[in-house]
Design a protein around this motif. Structure first.
Motif, PDB file in Angstrom:
ATOM      1  N   ASP A  62       3.813  -7.147   2.720  1.00 42.29           N
ATOM      2  CA  ASP A  62       3.439  -5.751   2.571  1.00 42.29           C
ATOM      3  C   ASP A  62       4.709  -4.920   2.433  1.00 42.29           C
ATOM      4  OD1 ASP A  62       4.197  -4.530   5.318  1.00 42.29           O
ATOM      5  OD2 ASP A  62       2.972  -6.245   5.888  1.00 42.29           O
ATOM      6  N   LYS A 277      -8.787  -1.722  -1.257  1.00 43.37           N
ATOM      7  CA  LYS A 277      -7.868  -1.901  -2.387  1.00 43.37           C
ATOM      8  C   LYS A 277      -7.920  -3.308  -2.971  1.00 43.37           C
ATOM      9  CE  LYS A 277      -5.675   1.109  -3.350  1.00 43.37           C
ATOM     10  NZ  LYS A 277      -5.988   2.312  -4.152  1.00 43.37           N
ATOM     11  N   GLU A 328      -7.015  -5.425   2.097  1.00 42.62           N
ATOM     12  CA  GLU A 328      -6.156  -4.244   2.198  1.00 42.62           C
ATOM     13  C   GLU A 328      -6.999  -2.979   2.059  1.00 42.62           C
ATOM     14  OE1 GLU A 328      -2.722  -2.181  -0.497  1.00 42.62           O
ATOM     15  OE2 GLU A 328      -2.470  -4.323  -0.078  1.00 42.62           O
ATOM     16  N   ASP A 330      -6.846   1.367   2.440  1.00 41.75           N
ATOM     17  CA  ASP A 330      -6.183   2.649   2.676  1.00 41.75           C
ATOM     18  C   ASP A 330      -7.052   3.471   3.625  1.00 41.75           C
ATOM     19  OD1 ASP A 330      -4.148   1.976   0.997  1.00 41.75           O
ATOM     20  OD2 ASP A 330      -4.623   3.431  -0.574  1.00 41.75           O
ATOM     21  N   VAL A 344      -2.033   2.011   5.731  1.00 38.35           N
ATOM     22  CA  VAL A 344      -2.471   0.890   4.906  1.00 38.35           C
ATOM     23  C   VAL A 344      -2.677  -0.266   5.866  1.00 38.35           C
ATOM     24  CG1 VAL A 344      -1.945  -0.655   2.996  1.00 38.35           C
ATOM     25  CG2 VAL A 344      -1.184   1.726   2.909  1.00 38.35           C
ATOM     26  N   HIS A 346      -4.238  -4.025   6.960  1.00 37.89           N
ATOM     27  CA  HIS A 346      -4.509  -5.356   6.410  1.00 37.89           C
ATOM     28  C   HIS A 346      -5.372  -6.114   7.414  1.00 37.89           C
ATOM     29  CE1 HIS A 346      -0.758  -3.948   4.519  1.00 37.89           C
ATOM     30  NE2 HIS A 346      -1.215  -4.563   3.435  1.00 37.89           N
ATOM     31  N   THR A 357      -0.025  -3.058   9.777  1.00 39.29           N
ATOM     32  CA  THR A 357      -0.368  -1.703   9.351  1.00 39.29           C
ATOM     33  C   THR A 357       0.905  -0.980   8.938  1.00 39.29           C
ATOM     34  OG1 THR A 357      -2.262  -1.604  10.863  1.00 39.29           O
ATOM     35  CG2 THR A 357      -1.414   0.486  10.034  1.00 39.29           C
TER      36      THR A 357
END
Length: 433
Positions: A62, A277, A328, A330, A344, A346, A357
């Protein structure tokens, strides 16, 4: 006009439809590696990713993790990917209730849910509310299971530039699910439960002396549209005060995290906009505790040893990372005055831990990197073996703007006796002295 109308109809369709979910879909949700573990060119167990080779592996890191390695603040040791279990009762409850859960017309509304994973089907980016469904899977996930305690839990505040440890705090944290219990009696819920609580979180501060007996109690309602209750007891004042809503987004006891950050995200589904996402494979902090480098710093009476830390300023857990499937999402606050611009998150596809995060400020600039290390229960304390609970085992919140961090070292125990229901009542706090 037509486009807006179509989007509204599409959203309504996805919200109301709770179609059939097959047993194969449920199995795929809990066993995402049934047909093999993910791979990436050049990645293998034993590899160390550092600033010299990080560009080769940028696609499986990430953004914040990539930057911390590129800046030379940390190295990432790669371990093998392996399955993390889920509790048997939780899996069975998911199978029994698959396809029954529906989203309401508004964020935070849900119907038909009676236990297990609410939406076990694979999410789709074409579903405008897929992110919200993943948020529900996280909320009703098995983080710590029906009941557990981190007993004890050490936090350190560190200057990332100098490595100075500014403060060490020692807590006991306790967790209890009042509803939707699947593996530890009472099943399916704790009674009486007149307030219709879903979950309780309670902590008591043991050290340092000036914070001793500071207590926090969070009562989470099953109705997600209802604000959580949070109470703080300050030992030197000898009184309980109810926290205002905004205080859950203040720094907690001077740390680099707020109450809302607990367990990755501690607030309501209805407080955020959730945008899926896509699914991807990235390196995640999942490991076997007993095979990690452990520190002798804390002399626990049981002989238990905690995860060690290193890297720039001692801000990074000395653990191995494995390539895992994540979703993922948002996560944007609906309150325009919220200090966070966007998270963001995960979500691990197998156990739905929020282990990575990336946090941005309101200007859209990278603010914090948040890691929660997960330990396999069968390679930890004997009491955790066979529970099917991926254990929160280490954490780091790195403020990349202030060059400061807060680190955490856990002794997690899946022991119902450590978290009795009366511990999660305000009256218990008043009796703390």
């Amino acid at each position: 006009m037509k486009k807006s109308l179509f989007a509204a109809l599409l959203a309504t369709c996805f919200a109301g439809a709770a179609g059939a979910v097959t047993e194969a879909e449920v199995d795929a949700s809990f066993l995402p590696y049934k047909n093999g573990f993910p791979a990436f060119p050049g990645l293998q167990a034993g590899l160390v990713i550092n600033k010299d080779n990080v560009e080769k592996f940028k696609d499986i890191l990430d953004y914040a993790n990539y930057l911390t390695v590129k800046n030379g603040w940390r190295e990432i040791k790669v371990g093998p990917t392996f399955d993390f279990p889920n509790p048997k009762g939780y899996v069975e409850e998911t199978k029994k209730n698959a396809g029954k859960t529906k989203l309401g017309t508004k964020i935070g509304e849900i119907s038909g849910f009676t236990g297990g994973r609410p939406f076990p089907e694979e999410p789709s980016v074409s579903d405008p509310r897929a992110g919200e469904k993943l948020a529900w899977n996280f909320k009703y996930g098995i983080n710590w299971g029906d009941n557990a305690a981190v007993y004890p839990f050490y936090w350190k505040y560190r200057n990332m530039t100098t490595g100075q440890v500014e403060r060490t705090l020692k807590f006991n944290f306790h967790f209890l699910n009042f509803k939707y219990r699947t593996d530890h009696p009472p099943i399916p819920g704790v009674t009486p439960n007149a307030s219709n609580l879903y979950r309780g979180i309670y902590l008591n501060t043991l050290e340092p002396q000036d914070l001793k007996n500071t207590q926090l109690l969070i009562q989470k309602y099953d109705d997600d549209t209802k604000l959580d209750d949070a109470y703080l007891y300050l030992g030197f004042q000898r009184r309980v005060r109810r926290l205002a809503t905004g205080q859950v987004t203040d720094s907690f006891l001077g740390a680099d995290l707020m109450i809302e950050d607990f367990e990755g995200y501690e607030s309501r589904v209805s407080d955020m906009k959730w945008t899926f996402k896509g699914a991807k494979n990235i390196l995640m902090p999942y490991y076997k505790h007993n095979e990690m480098k452990l520190t002798d710093e804390f002399k626990d009476p049981s002989g238990y040893k905690f995860i060690d830390f290193g890297g720039q300023g001692g801000c990074f857990a000395d653990i191995t990372w494995q390539l895992r499937k994540v979703y993922e999402v948002d996560v944007e606050p609906l309150n325009p005055n919220h200090p966070v611009g966007k998270r963001v998150m995960h979500f691990d596809a197998q156990i739905f831990g929020a282990s990575r995060t990336v946090i941005y400020d309101r200007k859209g600039e990278l603010w914090k990197s948040f890691t929660i290390g997960k330990a396999h229960p069968d390679h930890h304390l004997p009491i955790n073996k066979g529970t099917g609970i991926g254990l929160d085992d280490s954490f780091e919140v790195v403020d990349v703007q202030a060059k400061h961090c807060t680190t955490g070292q856990f002794k997690g125990q899946i022991d119902p006796k450590l978290s009795p229901p009366n511990l999660f009542q305000v009256q218990n706090m008043r009796g703390g002295d």
